[in-house]
Design an enzyme around this catalytic site. Structure first.
Site, mmCIF file in Angstrom:
data_model
loop_
_atom_site.group_PDB
_atom_site.id
_atom_site.type_symbol
_atom_site.label_atom_id
_atom_site.label_comp_id
_atom_site.label_asym_id
_atom_site.label_seq_id
_atom_site.Cartn_x
_atom_site.Cartn_y
_atom_site.Cartn_z
ATOM 1 C CB ALA A 80 1.741 5.205 6.563
ATOM 2 C CG ASN A 85 -1.997 1.050 1.151
ATOM 3 O OD1 ASN A 85 -1.861 2.022 0.421
ATOM 4 N ND2 ASN A 85 -3.052 0.898 1.925
ATOM 5 C CG ASP A 86 1.660 2.980 3.693
ATOM 6 O OD1 ASP A 86 0.588 3.521 3.363
ATOM 7 O OD2 ASP A 86 1.851 2.449 4.797
ATOM 8 C CB VAL A 87 5.945 0.526 -0.982
ATOM 9 C CG1 VAL A 87 6.503 0.304 0.402
ATOM 10 C CG2 VAL A 87 5.133 -0.663 -1.448
ATOM 11 C CB VAL A 88 2.280 1.432 -4.853
ATOM 12 C CG1 VAL A 88 3.245 0.322 -5.203
ATOM 13 C CG2 VAL A 88 1.129 0.898 -4.023
#
Lengths: 113, 483
Positions: free
Chosen positions: B444, B403-406
């Site tokens: 996050a 999720n957060d990494v994209v």
């Protein structure tokens, strides 16, 4: 003759400095793929604290010292054994896969060409 | 006289152990030699532990009457601690490994703290330097112990939410100062011989109590997403504590092993923090979610769910697919299924690659390990900097449990708490499929604009189940063609 090791002041600082430098150099330039196994592996290495625990426990002369020393050996042994088990499992995944996989990938590549 | 031979043997084995640790770590730093590296280091550990029992020949006079009991206690502790940890390390699921590393690391910190406690209670330190180093090792070891336990609890889901209260940093600083004050007072009393205001044992207990509490308070406000960095910090700290206690016990093997880990752990921590585009101080002292509340009204579009089977068939007819795995894949244990699906796509001539974000999962490199376990060849796996430009000409980006990494907000939205973190440009692909359990937020705790993009479809469900359906659908195509 005496083989007892004594280190004071600067000798200890030199050991610390050289060891820190060695650690820094060894880890530098490690591929990201190995970050987790290396954290786990270095976690195993500081399990050597169990040796200090054994020394402290063997030299304990009161019940309080004995019980804390017992705790030190218990925790240190846990650090060493657990650290080894987990690191070995992580690294075993690299082991089995490597040789035949590289060959297979090459074969596939050739077929495509 | 009788102590010379044991001393010589201990000296030589510790020297060998220190070498084997360094050599083992060196081997562990390359994927080709890594598996044998841990064995080399393990060998060092075994010889050092065996040789440590030769200390029985040189115990202090006071401890001599207790020697038999102490040897028995040491053997029991070794068998018990080693046995339980070994068993749990073998049994634990692969996804739970980060928290196990935290736990074992905490044990090491606790052991270093306990050694310091024995030295302090027994008043064994000689000279001011040894006393100060003992106290430092005790402080760092105790903080590492309690902090690691909290890190473990957070990753294991025992503690769900980061705990934050107003003025927390002031409280933390207060406890740190109190610990230092108690430590300083212990050193002063021991050195000057002045009678302490509080009896010495209680003073030592207070010192340890404050240090332990400080570790707890310091770790509680840090969000789960930052735990990898925190574990790495504590790993380095434990190394440092072990090195210090090694100096106190005049054992160079401990000094070297501890300091090597201290330095290696520090570098590893910096590498991890860099991958998240955050400084270590930022991770520890400012809270991830504490950034000003982000207005989420500016996200346009809607979530568009599709069937897993349809997504699978679409990918079968794409020519280039990039897969972005995340913690969700590990949690669902979907790695085998994923590779099965990838093999089906490859058989159909689809070019499939894996894109790994450095902090995907709960630990750097966790995704690499996971994919390696499933048997995915190395040459399909690419790191962020090597593959990020390829998303633009990929037909499909398949995001599984990440999720957060994209999240493109890291690129565009200055008010976002992850602004500036390098991300995988999955949103640049022509089509994006996101496999996700539900509409929840990432670690996050922020909304992901990628999911609302025009080119994005959501595939809801457990990663393993979704991949199962995709495999079925693609296999069904083959059957239909054959019929």
């Amino acid at each position: 003759m005496d083989f007892a090791i004594t280190m004071t002041g600067f000798v200890a600082l030199y050991i610390f400095m050289l060891a820190a430098f060695a650690g820094w150099v060894i880890i530098g330039g490690v591929p990201a793929i190995l970050h987790t196994p290396l954290m786990s592996g270095s976690n195993f290495v500081h399990g050597i604290v169990v040796v200090g625990g054994i020394f402290a426990l063997l030299n304990a002369s009161t019940v309080l010292e004995q019980s804390i020393g017992f705790g030190a050996v218990l925790l240190g042994a846990g650090n060493a054994a657990g650290g080894y088990a987990v690191t070995d499992r992580m690294l075993a995944m690299f082991q089995v896969s490597k040789p035949h996989r590289a060959r297979r990938a090459r074969a596939k590549h050739l077929k495509k060409v | 006289m009788s102590t010379i031979i044991p001393q010589l043997i201990i000296g030589l084995t510790d020297l060998a152990a220190a070498f084997l640790f360094l050599y083992g770590l060196k081997r562990m730093s390359s994927p080709v030699t890594a598996p044998s590296g841990i064995f080399v280091a393990g060998l060092g550990m075994v010889v050092a532990i065996l040789a440590s029992f030769l200390y029985v020949f040189s115990v202090s006079a006071a401890a001599r009457p207790h020697l038999a009991v102490n040897i028995g206690l040491a053997l029991i502790a070794l068998a018990l601690g080693g046995g339980v940890a070994w068993w749990s390390g073998r049994k634990i699921a692969l996804t739970a490994m980060p928290q196990m590393v935290a736990l074992y690391n905490g044990m090491g910190g606790g052991a270093a703290g306990a050694i310091a406690a024995v030295e302090l209670f027994g008043n064994k330190a000689q000279g001011l330097a040894q006393l100060v180093v003992t106290l430092l090792g005790a402080l760092i070891g105790a903080v590492s112990l309690s902090g690691s336990v909290i890190a473990w609890a957070k990753l294991d889901g025992v503690i769900e939410k980061p705990l934050r209260v107003r003025g927390q940093q002031a409280v933390n600083a207060l406890f740190m100062l109190a610990t230092l004050a108690f430590g300083g007072y212990i050193a002063f009393v021991t050195q000057s011989g002045v009678a302490p205001l509080i009896p010495m044992p209680q003073l030592i207990a207070l010192f340890f109590g404050c240090a332990l509490l400080f570790g707890v308070l310091m770790t509680l406000p840090i969000g789960g997403a930052d735990m990898p960095v925190v574990i790495s910090i504590y790993n380095a700290l434990t190394g440092l504590a072990v090195g210090f206690e090694g100096f106190v016990l005049q054992n160079p093997a401990l000094m070297i092993a501890g300091m090597v880990v201290g330095a290696a752990g520090t570098l590893l921590t910096l590498l991890m923090a860099k991958a998240m585009n955050r400084s270590v101080g930022n991770v520890v002292f400012t809270n991830f979610g504490a950034a000003p509340k982000h207005k989420q009204g500016d996200i346009k579009g809607s979530l568009k769910p599709v069937e897993a089977g349809d997504a699978g068939i679409f990918m079968r007819y794409a020519s280039k697919v990039i897969i972005v795995p995340g913690y969700g894949l590990a949690a669902a244990q979907g790695q085998q299924r994923l590779y099965e699906f990838v093999k089906l796509l490859q058989a159909g001539g689809v070019d499939v690659k894996f894109a790994i974000h450095p902090v995907a999962g709960r630990m750097p490199g966790q995704m690499d390990v996971l994919l390696a376990e499933a048997g995915v060849p190395y040459d399909l796996i690419f790191q962020l900097e090597d593959i990020n430009d390829e998303f633009a000409n990929a037909d499909v980006a398949l995001v599984i449990g990440a999720n957060d990494v994209v999240n493109p907000a890291a690129r565009t939205d200055k008010s976002s708490p992850i602004y500036g973190m390098p991300i995988l440009n999955a949103d640049k692909a022509k089509k994006v499929y996101v496999v996700k359990r539900g509409e929840g937020k990432g670690y996050a705790g922020i909304v992901n604009a990628l999911f609302y993009g025009d080119n994005c479809n959501m595939v809801y469900g457990d990663a393993q189940a979704v991949l199962g359906k995709m495999i079925e659908a693609v296999k069904g195509l083959g059957l239909a063609a054959a019929a």
